[in-house]
Design an enzyme around this catalytic site. Structure first.
Site, PDB file in Angstrom:
ATOM      1  N   GLY A  71       0.618  -0.977  -0.011  1.00 34.71           N
ATOM      2  CA  GLY A  71      -0.413  -0.106  -0.400  1.00 34.71           C
ATOM      3  C   GLY A  71       1.085   1.639   0.233  1.00 34.71           C
ATOM      4  O   GLY A  71      -0.074   2.295  -1.009  1.00 34.71           O
ATOM      5  N   ASN A 151      -9.048   3.563   7.765  1.00 29.38           N
ATOM      6  CA  ASN A 151      -8.748   2.135   8.480  1.00 29.38           C
ATOM      7  C   ASN A 151      -8.406   2.451  10.158  1.00 29.38           C
ATOM      8  O   ASN A 151      -8.402   1.384  10.941  1.00 29.38           O
ATOM      9  CB  ASN A 151      -6.748   1.985   7.801  1.00 29.38           C
ATOM     10  CG  ASN A 151      -6.129   3.696   8.567  1.00 29.38           C
ATOM     11  OD1 ASN A 151      -6.415   4.683   8.343  1.00 29.38           O
ATOM     12  ND2 ASN A 151      -5.121   3.922   9.468  1.00 29.38           N
ATOM     13  N   GLN A 181      -7.930  -0.633   3.056  1.00 34.00           N
ATOM     14  CA  GLN A 181      -8.687  -1.777   4.168  1.00 34.00           C
ATOM     15  C   GLN A 181      -9.815  -2.180   3.848  1.00 34.00           C
ATOM     16  O   GLN A 181     -10.691  -3.086   4.211  1.00 34.00           O
ATOM     17  CB  GLN A 181      -8.806  -0.465   5.362  1.00 34.00           C
ATOM     18  CG  GLN A 181      -7.763  -0.315   6.299  1.00 34.00           C
ATOM     19  CD  GLN A 181      -7.656  -1.508   6.907  1.00 34.00           C
ATOM     20  OE1 GLN A 181      -8.447  -2.856   7.485  1.00 34.00           O
ATOM     21  NE2 GLN A 181      -6.764  -1.734   8.120  1.00 34.00           N
ATOM     22  N   CYS A 327       0.949   2.447  11.865  1.00 35.88           N
ATOM     23  CA  CYS A 327       2.110   2.617  10.913  1.00 35.88           C
ATOM     24  C   CYS A 327       2.287   4.038  12.384  1.00 35.88           C
ATOM     25  O   CYS A 327       3.128   4.488  11.032  1.00 35.88           O
ATOM     26  CB  CYS A 327       1.449   2.885   9.562  1.00 35.88           C
ATOM     27  SG  CYS A 327       0.817   1.969   9.108  1.00 35.88           S
TER      28      CYS A 327
END
Length: 382
Positions: A71, A151, A181, A327
């Site tokens: 991604g 997400n 997602q 992340c």
């Protein structure tokens, strides 16, 4: 201690059938797909078959699929390469304040390079106002990047309407959506929704990490984000990872086959969890859109309960949940998504957690999760 996983939005375990496919490819299909001998042609066949599966899954053509590492690379390619390829036509870009950092960081980088970025706000449900988009579009707008489903809170943005608005505007902007997602769970059709660029990642749908694809409409051309060989029709240099590609294909096939069943299960899991929490006297509210959302994600505000303390105690109890995107390198920072939805000073920002479901989730595990949430939140409130 037995441990239980409820953080599938961060990543998912590799499906056993996918592992078998990867092992077979590593053992028996090791050729370089660019080689013209038998071993190369064998790997090329696997890759071409995978692209057909990927293309069908989003209503695209195989030649519109470019394999990537996942991604982040797909988002960076769509955003940065579009900007530099089209900067003579304009330097204005539109996105939202709740995008994944794989979108927001490239936007920030482009701002240092002289591009102007408009960040659309969202309401308390995590949805943009389509009128804001209409007013933001200009003749010099070259790209609009709006995620398919968030997400952190799971809200699904109205992608079909967004695509139509861009198509009917005076702007010639490309439309990119980060579907990392949503892919594998929602029904996506890039032609119907006027999507020019779309990002996916394998590890969210029980495939291996380090593989994904970007859909690039055949009507546009972007230079390769990676410099080197001429792989992927000169759109992405580097020797293709055949075992990962084969595994990703298998994961997509399983996801497509099980999609409706999984969505029904995830809805039942959410309903049962909320019922148990309410029955247990827990004070909570749902963050995000109550209906139009990704069903494997539920973001809950536990009033007067620190999300950081809740996460730690749940982990000690053997249960993995999260406070938002994975992340941020392990840091429990205030969620930029919740701050955008409710304001920086809202209690929700530091008192909310994300719970997400996947292939190993059962109603029995939901009961265990509910029991521990009731116990831990009650303890923290005292």
């Amino acid at each position: 201690m037995e441990r239980f996983y409820f953080d599938y939005a961060a990543t998912s375990p590799v499906h056993p059938e996918v592992i078998e496919v990867i092992y077979d490819a590593m053992k028996n299909h090791f050729g370089n797909a660019s080689s013209i001998h038998y071993f190369g042609r064998d790997s090329r066949r696997i890759m071409d078959n995978a692209k057909m599966v990927f293309a069908r899954s989003i209503g695209a053509k195989p030649n519109e699929i470019v394999l990537t590492s996942g991604g982040t690379e797909s988002d960076n390619t769509a955003i940065i390469e579009t900007a530099f390829a089209r900067e003579k036509e304009g330097k204005h870009i539109i996105t939202t304040v709740i995008e994944h950092h794989a979108v927001l960081r490239p936007m920030e980088y482009l701002e240092t390079m002289g591009f102007e970025v408009t960040y659309l706000p969202v309401n308390k449900f995590g949805m943009i106002d389509l009128q804001d988009l209409k007013e933001a579009l200009r003749e010099d707008t070259i790209l609009v990047s709006i995620m398919y489903g968030n997400n952190e809170v799971g809200s699904i943005l109205n992608i079909e309407s967004v695509g139509k608005i861009i198509k009917e505007s005076l702007s010639t902007a490309y439309f990119h959506t980060d579907a990392v997602q949503a892919y594998g769970l929602e029904t996506i059709n890039v032609k119907k929704d006027f999507i020019d660029l779309l990002s996916t990642s394998s590890h969210k749908i029980n495939g291996p990490k380090g593989i994904g694809f970007i859909y690039i409409s055949e009507t546009i051309h972007l230079p390769s984000f990676m410099l080197g060989g001429e792989q992927e029709m000169e759109r992405r240099a580097g020797t293709e990872n055949i075992p990962a590609i084969a595994g990703f294909q298998k994961a997509v096939e399983i996801a497509q086959l099980k999609k409706n069943t999984r969505k029904k299960d995830y809805q039942n899991f959410s309903n049962h969890l909320l019922y148990r929490l309410k029955e247990g006297g827990v004070e909570f509210e749902i963050n995000g859109h109550p209906d139009n959302r990704l069903l494997h994600i539920i973001n809950i505000w536990f009033k007067d309960v620190s999300s950081e303390q809740l996460l730690l105690l749940m982990d000690l109890a053997g249960i993995a949940i999260s406070a938002g995107s994975a992340c941020t390198a392990g840091n429990i920072n205030p969620s930029h998504v919740l701050m955008a939805m409710y304001g920086e000073k809202s209690q929700r920002v530091n008192e909310s957690v994300r719970i997400s479901f996947g292939i190993e989730t059962t109603i029995e595990l939901i009961d265990h999760l509910a029991d521990e949430l009731i116990r831990v939140t009650t303890k923290l409130k005292k």
